[in-house]
Design a protein around this motif. Structure first.
Motif, PDB file in Angstrom:
ATOM      1  N   HIS A 162       0.908  -0.992  -0.119  1.00 16.36           N
ATOM      2  CA  HIS A 162      -0.130  -0.131   0.009  1.00 16.36           C
ATOM      3  C   HIS A 162       0.486   1.580   0.442  1.00 16.36           C
ATOM      4  O   HIS A 162       0.295   2.346  -1.123  1.00 16.36           O
ATOM      5  CB  HIS A 162      -0.815  -0.057   0.838  1.00 16.36           C
ATOM      6  CG  HIS A 162      -1.988   1.671   1.333  1.00 16.36           C
ATOM      7  ND1 HIS A 162      -2.567   2.061   0.522  1.00 16.36           N
ATOM      8  CD2 HIS A 162      -1.654   2.609   1.911  1.00 16.36           C
ATOM      9  CE1 HIS A 162      -2.964   2.970   1.103  1.00 16.36           C
ATOM     10  NE2 HIS A 162      -2.649   3.783   2.112  1.00 16.36           N
TER      11      HIS A 162
ATOM     12  N   SER B   5      -5.629  -5.434  -6.511  1.00 18.80           N
ATOM     13  CA  SER B   5      -5.484  -6.644  -4.927  1.00 18.80           C
ATOM     14  C   SER B   5      -6.218  -7.668  -4.639  1.00 18.80           C
ATOM     15  O   SER B   5      -5.157  -8.491  -5.635  1.00 18.80           O
ATOM     16  CB  SER B   5      -6.703  -5.154  -4.552  1.00 18.80           C
ATOM     17  OG  SER B   5      -7.629  -6.098  -3.001  1.00 18.80           O
TER      18      SER B   5
ATOM     19  N   HIS C 133      -8.793  -9.640   0.343  1.00 15.63           N
ATOM     20  CA  HIS C 133      -9.020  -8.301   1.157  1.00 15.63           C
ATOM     21  C   HIS C 133     -10.332  -8.227   1.736  1.00 15.63           C
ATOM     22  O   HIS C 133     -10.706  -7.192   2.204  1.00 15.63           O
ATOM     23  CB  HIS C 133      -9.426  -7.096   0.297  1.00 15.63           C
ATOM     24  CG  HIS C 133     -10.140  -6.919  -0.632  1.00 15.63           C
ATOM     25  ND1 HIS C 133     -11.025  -7.987  -1.919  1.00 15.63           N
ATOM     26  CD2 HIS C 133     -11.589  -6.282  -0.085  1.00 15.63           C
ATOM     27  CE1 HIS C 133     -12.404  -7.217  -2.109  1.00 15.63           C
ATOM     28  NE2 HIS C 133     -12.689  -6.862  -1.051  1.00 15.63           N
TER      29      HIS C 133
ATOM     30  N   LYS D 140      -4.414  -5.415   1.150  1.00 15.30           N
ATOM     31  CA  LYS D 140      -5.184  -5.708  -0.480  1.00 15.30           C
ATOM     32  C   LYS D 140      -6.342  -4.715  -0.065  1.00 15.30           C
ATOM     33  O   LYS D 140      -6.686  -4.528  -1.310  1.00 15.30           O
ATOM     34  CB  LYS D 140      -5.205  -7.284  -0.130  1.00 15.30           C
ATOM     35  CG  LYS D 140      -4.677  -7.870  -0.616  1.00 15.30           C
ATOM     36  CD  LYS D 140      -3.597  -7.252  -1.857  1.00 15.30           C
ATOM     37  CE  LYS D 140      -2.471  -6.537  -1.289  1.00 15.30           C
ATOM     38  NZ  LYS D 140      -2.127  -6.350  -3.465  1.00 15.30           N
TER      39      LYS D 140
ATOM     40  N   ASN E 242      -5.513  -1.032  -0.882  1.00 17.29           N
ATOM     41  CA  ASN E 242      -5.465  -1.127  -2.562  1.00 17.29           C
ATOM     42  C   ASN E 242      -6.628  -1.067  -2.779  1.00 17.29           C
ATOM     43  O   ASN E 242      -6.469   0.223  -3.965  1.00 17.29           O
ATOM     44  CB  ASN E 242      -4.834  -2.568  -2.575  1.00 17.29           C
ATOM     45  CG  ASN E 242      -3.828  -2.689  -3.417  1.00 17.29           C
ATOM     46  OD1 ASN E 242      -3.119  -3.655  -2.784  1.00 17.29           O
ATOM     47  ND2 ASN E 242      -2.419  -1.742  -2.458  1.00 17.29           N
TER      48      ASN E 242
ATOM     49  N   HIS F 167      -7.964  -7.383  -9.659  1.00 19.66           N
ATOM     50  CA  HIS F 167      -7.349  -9.149  -8.985  1.00 19.66           C
ATOM     51  C   HIS F 167      -7.060 -10.137  -9.600  1.00 19.66           C
ATOM     52  O   HIS F 167      -7.884 -10.359 -10.586  1.00 19.66           O
ATOM     53  CB  HIS F 167      -8.067  -9.519  -7.675  1.00 19.66           C
ATOM     54  CG  HIS F 167      -9.500 -10.046  -7.603  1.00 19.66           C
ATOM     55  ND1 HIS F 167      -9.411 -11.260  -7.893  1.00 19.66           N
ATOM     56  CD2 HIS F 167     -10.837  -9.533  -8.218  1.00 19.66           C
ATOM     57  CE1 HIS F 167     -10.120 -12.079  -7.309  1.00 19.66           C
ATOM     58  NE2 HIS F 167     -11.291 -10.992  -7.648  1.00 19.66           N
TER      59      HIS F 167
ATOM     60  N   SER G 232     -14.717  -2.285   1.985  1.00 19.29           N
ATOM     61  CA  SER G 232     -14.191  -1.225   1.568  1.00 19.29           C
ATOM     62  C   SER G 232     -14.414   0.215   0.863  1.00 19.29           C
ATOM     63  O   SER G 232     -14.187   0.774   0.419  1.00 19.29           O
ATOM     64  CB  SER G 232     -13.460  -2.450   0.075  1.00 19.29           C
ATOM     65  OG  SER G 232     -14.583  -2.249  -0.738  1.00 19.29           O
TER      66      SER G 232
END
Length: 310
Positions: free
Chosen positions: A130, A156, A160, A186, A189, A213, A287
Motif C-alpha cells: 500500500h 488487490s 481483501h 489488499k 489497495n 484482482h 472497502s
C-alpha cells in the motif's frame, strides 16, 4: 468489434486495443502477473516501463519480451517499494524520461512473509503493497493527469474480504499475523483506488482509478506460504489457481478496455472469483466505507510525506 459485442463473450488478451503511442509503467513486472501484463501491452504496441527492484531480473524480462515481440519498446526502472528513498528516486527518473504517462499499474507486492519492516520502519506488507504504491502514484500522478483516458490500475486480492484497517496498529506492532497483515494491505489497495477516483472526479480530470484482482494464480507469491501449503500446492494448486497469464487478464481489462470506468473492480468470472475470464466484480462492504477511505488517505499522506496534485 464494438465494446458491446466484446461484453457479450469472454474477454481475452486478444481484445486489448492497439496500444501504440501509450506509455505504460508496471511495478513488479519482471515476473508473474506483472510480466504477463507487460508482455501483452508491449506486443500491442505500448512503450512499457518495467519498474522492478532487481535490475538483473528486469533486464532478463526485457530480453524475453523482446524475443517474443520483436520491435517491442521496453525499458527498466529501478524501484524498491519498500524504501521511500528508492520510490522518490524512481519517480524522479520516470518524470525525467516521460513527460506524459498513459497507464500506471500498481502490481508489485509481497504476501505472507514473516514479520519484518521496510527501510522506513513500516510493516513490510502494508509498507510495500500500500504505502509504496501510494507514494509512487502521488509522485508521478501529474504525468497522467493531462493525458486523456489515462488510468491508475491497482492490483488487490480476493484476500481483501477478510481485511480490516487497524488504525490503532497499522504496522502490526502489537501483534502480527501474516494473513491478517496481507488482507489489510489488499483492502488498503481498494480503499486507495476508490478514494483516488473520488478525488479525480472532483478535480474534473480524465484520469481513472481502477482496481483488479487475479483470483488464484500460480505465481512466486506462494513462496512465503506455510510449509504444508507449499507441499500440497502441486496437488491442489491446479484446482484453486490458474496460470499467471490468465490471472493477468483482469488487470489488462482494467487497463485497456474502453468500457471500463473509474472506481470499477475486475476479477475472474468463475466460482468464487478464483478462476476464469475477467469481468466487473464487487468488493467487500468494508472497502466502500468512505470515512475509512479518507482516514487511510490522510494517514498515508502523513506516513509517506507525499502530497497529491488532486
Amino acid at each position: 468489434m464494438t465494446p458491446t459485442a466484446t461484453r457479450a463473450r469472454r474477454w481475452t488478451a486478444a481484445d486489448v486495443p492497439d496500444q501504440t503511442g501509450r506509455v505504460a509503467v508496471i511495478t513488479g513486472a519482471n515476473t508473474g502477473l506483472g510480466y504477463e501484463t507487460a508482455q501483452v501491452l508491449a506486443a500491442h504496441g505500448a512503450t512499457v516501463v518495467l519498474a522492478c527492484r532487481d535490475p538483473r531480473r528486469a533486464a532478463d524480462a526485457v530480453a524475453r519480451i523482446e524475443a517474443a515481440a520483436p520491435g517491442a519498446r521496453v525499458q527498466t526502472l529501478a524501484l524498491d517499494l519498500s524504501d521511500l528513498a528508492s520510490v522518490r528516486a524512481a519517480a524522479a527518473e520516470l518524470r525525467e524520461r516521460h513527460p506524459e504517462v498513459d497507464l500506471l499499474v500498481n502490481n508489485a507486492g509481497v504476501m505472507w512473509p514473516p514479520r519484518s519492516t521496510t527501510a522506513d520502519g513500516f510493516e513490510l506488507q502494508f509498507g510495500t503493497n500500500h504505502l509504496g504504491h501510494f507514494a509512487f502514484t502521488g509522485l508521478v500522478l501529474d504525468r497522467l493527469l493531462p493525458v486523456a483516458g489515462s488510468r491508475v490500475v491497482t492490483v488487490s486480492s480476493i484476500g481483501h474480504r477478510s481485511g480490516r484497517i487497524d488504525f490503532d496498529d497499522l504496522q502490526s506492532e502489537r501483534g502480527y499475523g501474516r494473513h491478517r497483515a496481507y488482507a489489510q494491505s489488499k483492502l488498503a489497495n481498494l480503499m486507495f483506488t476508490y478514494e483516488l477516483q473520488r478525488r479525480l472526479e472532483v478535480a474534473g480530470v480524465d484520469t481513472a482509478a481502477v482496481a483488479a484482482h487475479p483470483g488464484g494464480s500460480a505465481t512466486e507469491l506462494v513462496r512465503n506460504s506455510p510449509p504444508l501449503i507449499r507441499a500440497l500446492f502441486p496437488i491442489v494448486g491446479p484446482l484453486l489457481s490458474q496460470s499467471a497469464a490468465q490471472g493477468a487478464l483482469p488487470t489488462l481489462r482494467a487497463a485497456t478496455d474502453l468500457d471500463v470506468r473509474g472506481g470499477e473492480y475486475y476479477g475472474p468470472d468463475g466460482l468464487g472469483e478464483v478462476k476464469g475470464h475477467p469481468r466487473r466484480v464487487a468488493s467487500s462492504a468494508r472497502s466502500h466505507d468512505k470515512l475509512a477511505q479518507r482516514r487511510l488517505w490522510q494517514e498515508s499522506l502523513q506516513l509517506t510525506g507525499v502530497t497529491y496534485p488532486v
